[in-house]
Design a protein around this motif. Structure first.
Motif, short mmCIF file in Angstrom:
data_model
loop_
_atom_site.label_atom_id
_atom_site.label_comp_id
_atom_site.label_asym_id
_atom_site.label_seq_id
_atom_site.Cartn_x
_atom_site.Cartn_y
_atom_site.Cartn_z
N ARG A 94 36.69 4.62 -99.37
CA ARG A 94 37.16 3.70 -98.33
C ARG A 94 37.99 2.57 -98.92
O ARG A 94 39.01 2.17 -98.35
N VAL A 95 37.57 2.06 -100.08
CA VAL A 95 38.33 1.01 -100.75
C VAL A 95 39.69 1.54 -101.17
O VAL A 95 40.72 0.87 -101.03
N LEU A 96 39.70 2.74 -101.71
CA LEU A 96 40.96 3.36 -102.14
C LEU A 96 41.90 3.57 -100.97
O LEU A 96 43.10 3.29 -101.05
N LEU A 97 41.37 4.05 -99.85
CA LEU A 97 42.20 4.29 -98.67
C LEU A 97 42.79 2.99 -98.13
O LEU A 97 43.97 2.93 -97.77
N LEU A 98 41.97 1.94 -98.07
CA LEU A 98 42.45 0.66 -97.54
C LEU A 98 43.54 0.07 -98.43
O LEU A 98 44.60 -0.33 -97.94
N SER A 99 43.29 0.02 -99.74
CA SER A 99 44.29 -0.54 -100.66
C SER A 99 45.58 0.27 -100.62
O SER A 99 46.69 -0.28 -100.64
N SER A 100 45.46 1.59 -100.57
CA SER A 100 46.63 2.45 -100.53
C SER A 100 47.42 2.25 -99.23
O SER A 100 48.66 2.17 -99.25
N ALA A 101 46.70 2.16 -98.10
CA ALA A 101 47.38 1.96 -96.83
C ALA A 101 48.12 0.63 -96.80
O ALA A 101 49.26 0.55 -96.31
N LEU A 102 47.50 -0.42 -97.31
CA LEU A 102 48.17 -1.72 -97.36
C LEU A 102 49.38 -1.69 -98.27
O LEU A 102 50.43 -2.26 -97.95
N ALA A 103 49.26 -1.03 -99.42
CA ALA A 103 50.40 -0.93 -100.34
C ALA A 103 51.55 -0.17 -99.69
O ALA A 103 52.72 -0.57 -99.78
N ILE A 104 51.25 0.93 -99.01
CA ILE A 104 52.28 1.72 -98.33
C ILE A 104 52.92 0.91 -97.21
O ILE A 104 54.14 0.93 -97.01
N HIS A 105 52.09 0.18 -96.45
CA HIS A 105 52.59 -0.64 -95.34
C HIS A 105 53.62 -1.65 -95.83
O HIS A 105 54.72 -1.74 -95.25
N PHE A 106 53.30 -2.38 -96.89
CA PHE A 106 54.23 -3.42 -97.34
C PHE A 106 55.38 -2.84 -98.15
O PHE A 106 56.47 -3.42 -98.17
N LEU A 166 45.49 6.60 -87.25
CA LEU A 166 46.12 5.45 -86.57
C LEU A 166 47.15 4.78 -87.46
O LEU A 166 48.24 4.40 -87.00
N PHE A 167 46.82 4.61 -88.73
CA PHE A 167 47.77 3.99 -89.66
C PHE A 167 49.06 4.79 -89.75
O PHE A 167 50.16 4.23 -89.71
N LEU A 168 48.95 6.11 -89.86
CA LEU A 168 50.14 6.95 -89.98
C LEU A 168 50.97 6.91 -88.70
O LEU A 168 52.21 6.87 -88.74
N ILE A 169 50.31 6.92 -87.54
CA ILE A 169 51.03 6.79 -86.27
C ILE A 169 51.74 5.44 -86.20
O ILE A 169 52.91 5.34 -85.82
N GLY A 170 51.02 4.39 -86.58
CA GLY A 170 51.59 3.04 -86.51
C GLY A 170 52.78 2.86 -87.42
O GLY A 170 53.83 2.35 -87.00
N ILE A 171 52.67 3.31 -88.67
CA ILE A 171 53.76 3.08 -89.63
C ILE A 171 54.98 3.94 -89.28
O ILE A 171 56.12 3.51 -89.44
N THR A 172 54.73 5.16 -88.77
CA THR A 172 55.84 6.03 -88.38
C THR A 172 56.56 5.50 -87.15
O THR A 172 57.80 5.42 -87.12
N GLY A 173 55.80 5.11 -86.12
CA GLY A 173 56.41 4.59 -84.91
C GLY A 173 57.13 3.28 -85.15
O GLY A 173 58.21 3.03 -84.59
N ILE A 212 50.63 -3.06 -84.20
CA ILE A 212 49.23 -3.26 -83.81
C ILE A 212 48.41 -2.01 -84.10
O ILE A 212 47.28 -2.10 -84.61
N ILE A 213 48.96 -0.84 -83.77
CA ILE A 213 48.25 0.41 -84.05
C ILE A 213 47.98 0.53 -85.55
O ILE A 213 46.91 0.97 -85.98
N GLY A 214 48.96 0.13 -86.37
CA GLY A 214 48.76 0.16 -87.81
C GLY A 214 47.64 -0.76 -88.26
O GLY A 214 46.82 -0.39 -89.11
N PHE A 215 47.57 -1.97 -87.69
CA PHE A 215 46.50 -2.91 -88.05
C PHE A 215 45.15 -2.39 -87.58
O PHE A 215 44.13 -2.61 -88.25
N LEU A 216 45.12 -1.74 -86.43
CA LEU A 216 43.87 -1.11 -85.99
C LEU A 216 43.47 -0.01 -86.97
O LEU A 216 42.28 0.21 -87.22
N GLY A 217 44.48 0.67 -87.53
CA GLY A 217 44.19 1.67 -88.55
C GLY A 217 43.51 1.06 -89.76
O GLY A 217 42.53 1.62 -90.29
N PHE A 218 44.00 -0.09 -90.22
CA PHE A 218 43.35 -0.79 -91.34
C PHE A 218 41.89 -1.08 -91.01
O PHE A 218 40.99 -0.89 -91.84
N SER A 219 41.65 -1.58 -89.80
CA SER A 219 40.29 -1.98 -89.44
C SER A 219 39.37 -0.77 -89.31
O SER A 219 38.19 -0.85 -89.67
#
Length: 268
Positions: A94-106, A166-173, A212-219
């Motif tokens: 879970r830690v790996l997924l969160l850090s990776s998602a945030l890195a990809i997002h920014f 949710l993260f993938l939908i959010g970042i793609t959209g 917003i969908i992306g941030f919900l993905g983080f949560s």
């Protein structure tokens, strides 16, 4: 309600820092969103980069080129998320997924600044500092809060894979609608136009909706109360910002479609 919540989140860590940041995040974001909606005070970037309140109009402002300002917004958070992948022992998926998602997002944000967005104005340094600090604090505190959950029992309901979706939908959209916005102007053009394509026919800020969908993905990936507070804060602010953006378009364009909503198709 409380029983359901306890099934969805980790127990709050014994950290005064995380508790304080969670409260400040929600309260301050709600204040900013309400200010945006009322038009009293905007964070000065994009269409509102030269907006001034009575208080700030008499003070000296330092303006930055939009591209430079946007890089300052996102690079610190990208580096923080990237660094966390090396600093923390990621034995926890879970830690790996969160850090990776945030890195990809920014990283996506930095890529857009360099290769996608087209700019017509500037950014006020005060807004750059506030937004950049907010992103950096949210990023580092979410990762730190997640790190504190290692060794604790997992929530009864596992949402992390739903969060990845949710993260993938959010970042793609978000990227798709940013690309549409970038194609509205030819090289050298600076005037704004009514965006068309994608969900722009239904809402004026679909890029905010997908953010917003992306941030919900983080949560959902995190399943900590703090991550949900960050997502709630983002929702409050983007609700207000989208309302202000819709009002701006109505004021600038007589042919703006009145049935287009601010953020959520057919609803809001």
């Amino acid at each position: 309600m409380v029983a359901l919540l306890l099934k969805l989140v980790f127990p709050p860590p014994p950290s005064l820092f995380i508790h304080s940041i969670s409260l400040v995040c929600v309260a301050y974001s709600a204040f900013l969103g309400l200010s945006e909606k009322r038009g009293k005070k905007h964070l000065q970037y994009s269409k509102f980069w030269n907006a001034t309140s009575r208080k700030s109009a008499s003070t000296l402002k330092i303006n930055l080129p939009s591209g430079t300002g946007m890089l300052f917004l996102y690079v610190p958070s990208f580096l923080a998320a990237l660094t966390s992948l090396r600093l923390f022992p990621h034995r926890d998926l879970r830690v790996l997924l969160l850090s990776s998602a945030l890195a990809i997002h920014f990283f996506k944000r930095v890529f857009e600044v360099l290769f996608v967005h087209k700019y017509s104005g500037g950014m006020v340094l005060d807004s750059v500092i506030r937004i950049s600090s907010g992103y950096f604090l949210a990023t580092t505190s979410m990762i730190y809060g997640q790190h504190l959950t290692q060794g604790l029992a997992e929530p009864a309901v596992d949402l992390k894979y739903y969060g990845v979706v949710l993260f993938l939908i959010g970042i793609t959209g978000n990227f798709y609608h940013h690309y549409i916005l970038s194609q509205l102007r030819r090289n050298g053009e600076k005037e704004y136009k009514i965006p068309k394509g994608g969900l722009f026919g239904h809402v004026i800020c679909p890029h905010y909706l997908f953010e917003i969908i992306g941030f919900l993905g983080f949560s959902f990936i995190s399943q900590t109360l703090h991550a949900f507070s960050v997502a709630t804060g983002a929702i409050f602010y983007l609700l207000g910002r989208s309302c202000a953006t819709r009002k701006w378009y109505i004021s600038k364009f007589e042919d703006f479609p009145q049935d287009a909503k601010a953020l959520i198709p057919y609803v809001f």
